[in-house]
Design a protein around this motif. Structure first.
Motif, PDB file in Angstrom:
ATOM      1  N   VAL A  22      -0.941   5.418   5.317  1.00  0.00           N
ATOM      2  CA  VAL A  22      -1.308   4.146   5.696  1.00  0.00           C
ATOM      3  C   VAL A  22      -1.463   3.381   4.441  1.00  0.00           C
ATOM      4  O   VAL A  22      -0.986   2.060   4.143  1.00  0.00           O
ATOM      5  CB  VAL A  22      -2.561   3.896   6.670  1.00  0.00           C
ATOM      6  N   THR A  23      -2.271   3.854   3.783  1.00  0.00           N
ATOM      7  CA  THR A  23      -2.577   3.005   2.301  1.00  0.00           C
ATOM      8  C   THR A  23      -1.632   2.680   1.351  1.00  0.00           C
ATOM      9  O   THR A  23      -1.199   1.630   1.049  1.00  0.00           O
ATOM     10  CB  THR A  23      -3.555   3.729   1.466  1.00  0.00           C
ATOM     11  N   MET A  45      -9.067   1.073   8.435  1.00  0.00           N
ATOM     12  CA  MET A  45      -8.903   2.226   9.234  1.00  0.00           C
ATOM     13  C   MET A  45      -9.886   3.438   8.025  1.00  0.00           C
ATOM     14  O   MET A  45     -10.284   4.414   8.809  1.00  0.00           O
ATOM     15  CB  MET A  45      -7.410   2.660   9.103  1.00  0.00           C
ATOM     16  N   SER A  76       2.076   2.816   2.217  1.00  0.00           N
ATOM     17  CA  SER A  76       2.895   2.016   2.979  1.00  0.00           C
ATOM     18  C   SER A  76       2.347   0.678   3.161  1.00  0.00           C
ATOM     19  O   SER A  76       3.179  -0.427   2.967  1.00  0.00           O
ATOM     20  CB  SER A  76       3.185   2.708   4.258  1.00  0.00           C
ATOM     21  N   GLY A  77       0.988   0.515   3.635  1.00  0.00           N
ATOM     22  CA  GLY A  77       0.448  -0.804   3.946  1.00  0.00           C
ATOM     23  C   GLY A  77       0.415  -1.802   2.527  1.00  0.00           C
ATOM     24  O   GLY A  77       0.710  -2.700   2.832  1.00  0.00           O
ATOM     25  N   ILE A  83       2.776   3.302  10.689  1.00  0.00           N
ATOM     26  CA  ILE A  83       1.471   2.371  11.066  1.00  0.00           C
ATOM     27  C   ILE A  83       1.583   1.000  10.508  1.00  0.00           C
ATOM     28  O   ILE A  83       1.631   0.248  11.251  1.00  0.00           O
ATOM     29  CB  ILE A  83       0.057   3.140  11.166  1.00  0.00           C
ATOM     30  N   PRO A  84       1.817   0.719   9.338  1.00  0.00           N
ATOM     31  CA  PRO A  84       2.079  -0.656   8.881  1.00  0.00           C
ATOM     32  C   PRO A  84       3.301  -1.302   9.418  1.00  0.00           C
ATOM     33  O   PRO A  84       3.417  -2.483   9.505  1.00  0.00           O
ATOM     34  CB  PRO A  84       2.039  -0.522   7.409  1.00  0.00           C
ATOM     35  N   ALA A 117      -5.678  -0.367  14.634  1.00  0.00           N
ATOM     36  CA  ALA A 117      -6.464   0.009  13.381  1.00  0.00           C
ATOM     37  C   ALA A 117      -7.559   0.574  13.685  1.00  0.00           C
ATOM     38  O   ALA A 117      -8.118   1.376  13.123  1.00  0.00           O
ATOM     39  CB  ALA A 117      -6.683  -1.389  12.739  1.00  0.00           C
ATOM     40  N   GLY A 157       0.838   8.089   9.506  1.00  0.00           N
ATOM     41  CA  GLY A 157       0.390   7.004   8.780  1.00  0.00           C
ATOM     42  C   GLY A 157       1.255   5.972   7.794  1.00  0.00           C
ATOM     43  O   GLY A 157       0.929   4.823   8.199  1.00  0.00           O
ATOM     44  N   ILE A 176      -5.597  -1.371   6.074  1.00  0.00           N
ATOM     45  CA  ILE A 176      -5.772  -0.115   5.521  1.00  0.00           C
ATOM     46  C   ILE A 176      -7.510   0.131   5.025  1.00  0.00           C
ATOM     47  O   ILE A 176      -7.971   1.025   5.265  1.00  0.00           O
ATOM     48  CB  ILE A 176      -5.234  -0.234   4.109  1.00  0.00           C
TER      49      ILE A 176
END
Length: 795
Positions: free
Chosen positions: A638-639, A709, A641-642, A543-544, A607, A540, A706
């Motif tokens: 994801v959250t 997803m 890092s994004g 992904i960003p 996404a 996760g 984010i």
């Protein structure tokens, strides 16, 4: 008051309708303003036509996606049970998805249409005064702000009423209510899906044109940024509208809807106390569900009031101060009104997932959200505004070349993540401490309440940028360009603060959606000590990075095509540089359009498909870990890092941009003044070129990534939830454990009784033995005395 309580749910879409009516009035006012001379109108026409051409091309592709996805959702709605888990959905979710997609696209269209009307009228207004130019440009931005917020509240509130009636919802904690909420998630999914493609596609479009125009026009040919001789300049100005206006409009429309929906999902879990069968909130227990819609609906009215504060007196007035005053005014009014709304709607005591809180605590959480939004704007303004330390540091490092400019910009972007993350962390902690997960969600709703005002300020920037471009291309007097440059410089900062606001709201919204996902999926915790969950966390977080890489690479590919086309036209069309021939603007517009539509597909697919692949692909693969828990780990990665990537890229790009613009008025480096076309200025142009895809393509797309997803995960959560047999096994194990414990307890009690019995018997035996021994000893003692007494001792 009783009438209001009985009909409160109908006032919600009415508030959205009010926003749309005021939007129409302001749009009509903008259209009535003077559009300038024939040449100005012709240039504005090129921009408007290019923007519409892009939207039509984008809509053709997205319509196929919407129809295909709606068909899948309709089929999924017919499945009512998976592995013993009862599903609460309906085929109607596909209709909600289509409506959400259409409303999101419409929100972007309204903003773009208003911007392409306001840009040339702002240029004409700048021929008279800065005051009038601000009025026209900001009113154009207000059209988009009110349109987005009005459509969101009208659509969400209206659909909620319809679904309550379709599914015969009577109680907020009922199965029917779960179905209504599940179907309503389709509206948010449609909104965010369109927002992603609009943001990514628009970002690729605008930066491909911008980079191409800068590299060939400013660097190679040495002509101004918006010179009419540059074939890419029309595409560049079109990009401002499709990226920063239409894209941002669809983006915040999705954020607005997702925030409210996440709070509603958590609110329907709250059980409101009843007395004699009547809920004490006088809203049949629906108050926690309705509250976010009411707060955001009223926020439209307060944003309208806030626009009245955006005024300046003369040429020397501070435009940024005027915009800040309007923003803070709407925030303060929202904060005051929220207290009375919360106290009137919610019961005094509430409970959610083991956390007890009061209606006062909910109000405090809303205040936390408003404070977080305000601080994020202030921090972003500091790191991106001209005249501030971070931008000045980049200017100074431009004095030693292109490389040090890049190093300085990267450093500023990375440092700019510290304060926002600490603010977000504090906001999460405080809002949770006040009202648990509902507090986090309602804090995000409080932050989004002034979305109409935030968008008005944000859209003002691209309108001012376009106005400056038209002034340059029309070769208007220098004082006109000075006024538009003043507005444009402030617009760069407001665009950056708007992106900061968007990423902050996305962080809180994603956390609320994450909490809703955990509840629907039937998992109680995300245990990163489990290897598959930890692996999901790392994937996760990756992904960003790949998402950003694809977006930036897409800009690079499209920009290369643009550079080749601009060079070709300079080479093959004689008379362009002498103003004797007109460039082929439409070919540059076509290049950006085709490239953006082509390149936006893969990032969008990531996404949408990754949560589905992880959720269904790992279902049952690991006996001890559910795929829902692995997906939860993925969402967490994801959250975090994004959010970091979004803040870093947006602020770095904004700082690079304003560092470049600072050279227009002149900057002092090591005691020497430097202006346009100087070596430090060329270095700043390189930094701005690098920062363009950062701040306008990949950076702003992080918040949609984010959220989307999280929403996709929430939609599929019922299908990957912990199965009934798993729950049964768990219950059986618990029951067996209870039986074993009970058996052990019984055995222990019997052993204790036996021990006590043996102790009593032993005590009796010992007492008896002691008595016998005493008797024997006494008898022997007496016999011995007798023997001694009868004996005669001889000498």
């Amino acid at each position: 008051m009783e009438f209001l309580q009985n009909n409160l749910i109908y006032f919600i879409p009415a508030l959205g309708l009010i926003g749309i009516i005021v939007m129409a009035i302001k749009s009509a006012w903008v259209n009535k303003q003077d559009a300038g001379d024939k040449n100005m109108q012709e240039l504005a026409g090129y921009i408007a036509d290019g923007a519409m051409a892009f939207l039509k091309a984008e809509w053709k592709v997205l319509s196929i996606f919407v129809v295909f996805t709606a068909a899948l959702l309709a089929y999924s709605g017919t499945v009512h049970e998976v592995n013993g888990v009862q599903l609460h959905s309906s085929w109607i979710i596909s209709i909600a998805f289509i409506i959400g997609a259409v409303f999101s696209a419409t929100a972007g269209y309204i903003g773009m249409k208003a911007a392409t009307k306001a840009n040339v009228r702002t240029t004409q207004a700048a021929r008279t005064s800065l005051k009038q130019a601000l009025k026209v440009s900001f009113t154009g931005g207000t059209v988009m702000g009110l349109g987005v917020a009005g459509l969101a509240i009208l659509g969400l509130g209206g659909l909620f009423i319809v679904f309550l009636n379709i599914f015969n919802v009577v109680e907020p904690n009922s199965t029917e209510m779960k179905t209504a909420i599940e179907v309503l998630t389709g509206f948010s999914l449609g909104a965010e899906s369109i927002a992603l493609f609009a943001r990514v596609g628009g970002g690729i479009y605008t930066k491909a044109a911008d980079v191409g125009a800068d590299l060939v026009g400013k660097v190679e040919a040495g002509i101004p940024e918006d010179d009419v001789r540059n074939p890419a300049t029309i595409a560049d100005n079109v990009g401002d509208n499709v990226g920063d206006v239409a894209g941002m409009g669809a983006d915040l429309f999705g954020s607005y809807v997702a925030t409210i929906l996440a709070t509603m999902v958590l609110g329907q879990e709250i059980v409101v106390e009843k007395i004699n069968g009547i809920a004490i909130d006088n809203l049949n227990g629906f108050s926690p569900v309705l509250l976010p819609m009411v707060i955001c609906g009223l926020g439209i009215l307060f944003s309208i009031i806030g626009t009245w504060f955006v005024r300046i007196k003369g040429e020397d007035s501070n435009v940024q101060t005027a915009l800040n005053l309007g923003n803070w005014g709407s925030i303060v009014i929202t904060a005051i009104a929220s207290y009375f709304v919360v106290m009137a709607m919610l019961p005094e005591h509430l409970h959610l997932r083991g956390v007890d809180f009061t209606n006062s605590d909910v109000f405090y959480a809303i205040i936390v959200g408003l404070v977080v939004g305000t601080l994020m704007s202030i921090i972003t303004e500091y790191y991106t505004a001209m005249g501030k330390g971070p931008v000045n540091s980049i200017i100074q490092q431009s004095g030693t070349g292109h490389a040090t400019n890049i190093i300085g910009g990267l450093s500023v972007g990375m440092k700019s993540t510290v304060a926002p993350i600490l603010v977000l962390a504090g906001g999460i902690i405080f809002s949770y401490s006040f009202a648990g997960l509902y507090g986090v969600a309602i804090a995000a709703a409080g932050m989004m309440a002034t979305t109409a005002m935030q968008l008005a300020i944000d859209a003002f920037g691209p309108i001012a940028d376009n106005a400056g471009g038209i002034a340059e291309m029309s070769q208007l007097p220098p004082e006109v360009r000075e006024r538009t440059d003043n507005l444009d410089a402030v617009g760069n900062t407001t665009a950056a603060t708007g992106k900061g606001f968007a990423i902050a709201s996305a962080a809180l919204t994603s956390l609320a959606l994450f909490a809703a996902f955990v509840g629907v999926a039937g998992i109680s915790a995300i245990d990163i000590y489990k290897a598959p969950v930890l692996a999901g966390l790392f994937v996760g977080a990756m992904i960003p990075f790949i998402f950003s890489a694809l977006c930036i690479a897409a800009v690079g590919k499209a920009a290369m095509d643009m550079v080749q086309e601009v060079r070709r036209q300079f080479r093959e069309i004689p008379g362009i540089m002498e103003y004797k021939a007109k460039p082929e603007y439409e070919k540059c517009v076509a290049i950006s359009t085709k490239a953006s539509i082509r390149e936006m597909m893969l990032p969008g697919a990531i996404a949408l498909l990754v949560p589905i692949i992880v959720g269904f692909g790992f279902k049952g693969v690991f006996p001890a870990v559910s795929s829902a828990e692995i997906l939860g780990g993925l969402l967490a990665g994801v959250t975090v890092s994004g959010v970091l990537m979004g803040i870093f890229q947006s602020n770095a790009g904004g700082a690079w941009d304003n560092a470049k613009k600072s050279f227009e008025k002149g900057v002092e480096i090591n005691g020497e003044m430097h202006y346009k076309k100087s070596e430090p200025h060329k270095a700043s142009v390189t930094g701005d070129t690098v920062g363009d895809p950062f701040k306008d393509t990949s950076g702003p797309s992080m918040n949609i990534l984010i959220k989307l997803m999280s929403i996709v995960s929430l939609v599929i959560a019922p299908y990957i939830a912990v199965a009934t047999h798993d729950v049964t096994v768990s219950k059986t194990e618990i029951i067996n454990s209870i039986h074993v414990s009970a058996g052990m307890t019984q055995s222990a009690q019997e052993m204790t009784k036996n021990i006590e019995s043996v102790q009593k018997e032993m005590t009796k035996s010992i007492d008896s033995m002691q008595k016998e021994m005493t008797k024997t000893a006494d008898s022997l003692h007496k016999e011995l005395q007798k023997s001694i007494g009868s004996s005669k001792i001889q000498p």
